[in-house]
Write an enzyme that holds these catalytic residues in place. Structure first.
Site, mmCIF file in Angstrom:
data_model
loop_
_atom_site.group_PDB
_atom_site.id
_atom_site.type_symbol
_atom_site.label_atom_id
_atom_site.label_comp_id
_atom_site.label_asym_id
_atom_site.label_seq_id
_atom_site.Cartn_x
_atom_site.Cartn_y
_atom_site.Cartn_z
ATOM 1 N N SER A 265 31.880 43.365 43.313
ATOM 2 C CA SER A 265 30.474 43.103 42.980
ATOM 3 C C SER A 265 29.572 42.823 44.173
ATOM 4 O O SER A 265 28.356 42.739 44.000
ATOM 5 C CB SER A 265 30.381 41.935 41.999
ATOM 6 O OG SER A 265 30.743 42.385 40.730
ATOM 7 N N LYS B 104 26.824 45.218 44.675
ATOM 8 C CA LYS B 104 25.578 45.127 43.894
ATOM 9 C C LYS B 104 24.384 44.717 44.767
ATOM 10 O O LYS B 104 23.241 45.044 44.451
ATOM 11 C CB LYS B 104 25.766 44.117 42.750
ATOM 12 C CG LYS B 104 26.832 44.532 41.729
ATOM 13 C CD LYS B 104 27.159 43.389 40.758
ATOM 14 C CE LYS B 104 28.238 43.757 39.748
ATOM 15 N NZ LYS B 104 28.616 42.596 38.882
ATOM 16 N N TYR C 8 29.233 53.479 39.216
ATOM 17 C CA TYR C 8 29.404 52.021 39.347
ATOM 18 C C TYR C 8 30.847 51.663 39.739
ATOM 19 O O TYR C 8 31.076 50.855 40.650
ATOM 20 C CB TYR C 8 29.010 51.358 38.014
ATOM 21 C CG TYR C 8 29.346 49.887 37.939
ATOM 22 C CD1 TYR C 8 28.573 48.937 38.601
ATOM 23 C CD2 TYR C 8 30.453 49.444 37.207
ATOM 24 C CE1 TYR C 8 28.900 47.589 38.542
ATOM 25 C CE2 TYR C 8 30.777 48.099 37.143
ATOM 26 C CZ TYR C 8 30.005 47.173 37.816
ATOM 27 O OH TYR C 8 30.335 45.843 37.766
ATOM 28 N N TYR D 134 27.386 34.417 39.052
ATOM 29 C CA TYR D 134 27.441 34.363 37.588
ATOM 30 C C TYR D 134 27.161 32.947 37.093
ATOM 31 O O TYR D 134 26.220 32.313 37.570
ATOM 32 C CB TYR D 134 28.782 34.913 37.087
ATOM 33 C CG TYR D 134 29.138 36.238 37.720
ATOM 34 C CD1 TYR D 134 28.279 37.332 37.575
ATOM 35 C CD2 TYR D 134 30.285 36.409 38.473
ATOM 36 C CE1 TYR D 134 28.591 38.555 38.156
ATOM 37 C CE2 TYR D 134 30.601 37.623 39.049
ATOM 38 C CZ TYR D 134 29.743 38.689 38.890
ATOM 39 O OH TYR D 134 30.038 39.891 39.470
ATOM 40 N N VAL E 136 35.119 40.199 42.648
ATOM 41 C CA VAL E 136 36.442 39.813 42.141
ATOM 42 C C VAL E 136 37.581 40.288 43.047
ATOM 43 O O VAL E 136 38.731 39.947 42.807
ATOM 44 C CB VAL E 136 36.698 40.266 40.679
ATOM 45 C CG1 VAL E 136 35.793 39.522 39.712
ATOM 46 C CG2 VAL E 136 36.579 41.776 40.531
HETATM 47 N N1 GLU Z 1 34.097 46.060 39.158
HETATM 48 C C1 GLU Z 1 34.119 44.747 38.558
HETATM 49 C C2 GLU Z 1 33.772 44.869 37.102
HETATM 50 O O1 GLU Z 1 32.865 45.567 36.776
HETATM 51 C C3 GLU Z 1 33.163 43.862 39.307
HETATM 52 C C4 GLU Z 1 33.182 42.419 38.868
HETATM 53 C C5 GLU Z 1 33.023 41.442 40.026
HETATM 54 O O2 GLU Z 1 33.345 41.760 41.181
HETATM 55 O O3 GLU Z 1 32.563 40.320 39.790
HETATM 56 O O4 GLU Z 1 34.428 44.339 36.247
#
Ligand code: GLU
Length: 310
Positions: free
Chosen positions: A67, A70, A194, A246, A264
């Site tokens: 993530s 992003k 994505y 988050y 993650v």
């Molecule tokens: N590729 C992961 C997902 O979409 C990213 C989540 C993350 O890194 O927090 O579940």
């Protein structure tokens, strides 16, 4: 004012402090290809706006960006669409888990912010603007290579395939938003893009270098290339501070006091406005999906350096 401590010595001290904690947290296993990583790995890299670097441990070992990508797709989408993007995604903390769907129905398919999965999928869709996934994936990878000043950043196809095979929640989010007409490209195209952006492999050293423009009002301080405007930089950093972790974004702000974005894969990119970019990697995660040891290391580093936006 107390003297600024020596960066290399502080980074070494923080790295050593973390040794007893290595292996803490839980390595993400909901994406099977991520579960194989050694949970005791730890890397830390700092690069200042003057180009001074300090590293510890596995700072040069590539890991899955997840993530943290992003932040870069948000920057790219804002460059392409400008403020129009904010009609399709908000900028409020969600207080929910990264892949939550609960707010989307009440809020008519407009995700709370660009860093929860729903928001990031919309940002990727906006970046696509009718282009084929292959072209957009190459665009994102090449942008990362340019920002990190290296060609050694690639996409791990196995991780991308693993994400697609198990991405039922992301498929749900995307289809739901498509139902509200907030996704323009076919769901499969947007999600493939994505999943591939999340599957880039990058080291702490490369990640800190790639994020340095965010510490310098949008201009890469080493190449002088203007990546984005000062105003957008301020806003990207604000969203990182309020939404970068988050439902634990408040806790990260409390502990570290700097804008950051977790992934993650266990990486965290953190910005010290006007001063430096920091990347840390340790695969064990806390409940919110932020690196457990990574957040501890950042708290210690920020405290010792006296770095905070507050
Ligand atoms: N590729 C992961 C997902 O979409 C990213 C989540 C993350 O890194 O927090 O579940």
């Amino acid at each position: 004012m107390s003297p600024i401590p020596n960066l290399a010595a502080v980074v070494a001290t923080v790295g050593k402090e973390m040794q007893p904690h290595l292996g803490g947290g839980h390595v993400a296993d909901y994406i099977p290809a991520l579960a194989r990583v050694d949970g005791r790995r730890f890397g830390l890299a700092v690069i200042t706006c003057e180009g001074e670097t300090a590293e510890f441990g596995d700072a040069w070992m590539p890991f899955s960006i997840q993530s943290i990508s992003k932040v870069f797709t948000l920057t790219m989408a804002l460059e392409r669409l400008g403020a129009e993007l904010w009609k399709r995604v908000g900028r409020e903390p969600s207080g929910s888990r990264f892949n939550s769907i609960v707010q989307l129905e009440n809020e008519k398919g407009v995700p709370r912010n660009p860093f929860i999965n729903a928001g990031a999928i919309v940002v990727t869709d906006a970046l696509m603007a009718g282009r084929e996934p292959g072209a957009v994936i190459a665009d994102i990878r090449d942008t990362m290579r340019g920002l990190a000043d290296t060609d050694a950043i690639d996409i791990d196809k196995e991780v991308a395939t693993s994400e697609a095979a198990t991405g039922f929640r992301n498929y749900s989010l995307a289809n739901f938003m498509r139902g509200f007409d907030n996704l323009k490209s076919p769901v499969e195209d947007t999600l493939q893009t994505y999943f591939h952006q999340c599957s880039m492999r990058i080291s702490c050293r490369q990640l800190a270098r790639a994020g340095l423009f965010l510490a310098n009002r949008g201009v890469d301080p080493l190449t002088k290339v203007q990546v984005t405007t000062a105003n957008r930089t301020r806003r990207i950093n604000a969203v990182m501070m309020t939404c970068g972790h988050y439902d634990a974004s408040g806790e990260f702000a409390f502990q570290v006091g700097l804008p950051g974005k977790s992934g993650v894969g266990g990486g965290i990119l953190t910005i010290v406005p006007g001063k430096a970019a920091i990347a840390v990697w340790s695969p064990g995660l806390n409940e919110a999906g932020t690196s457990h040891v990574g957040a501890m290391a950042l708290e210690s580093l920020a405290t010792k350096m006296g770095w905070s936006v507050f």
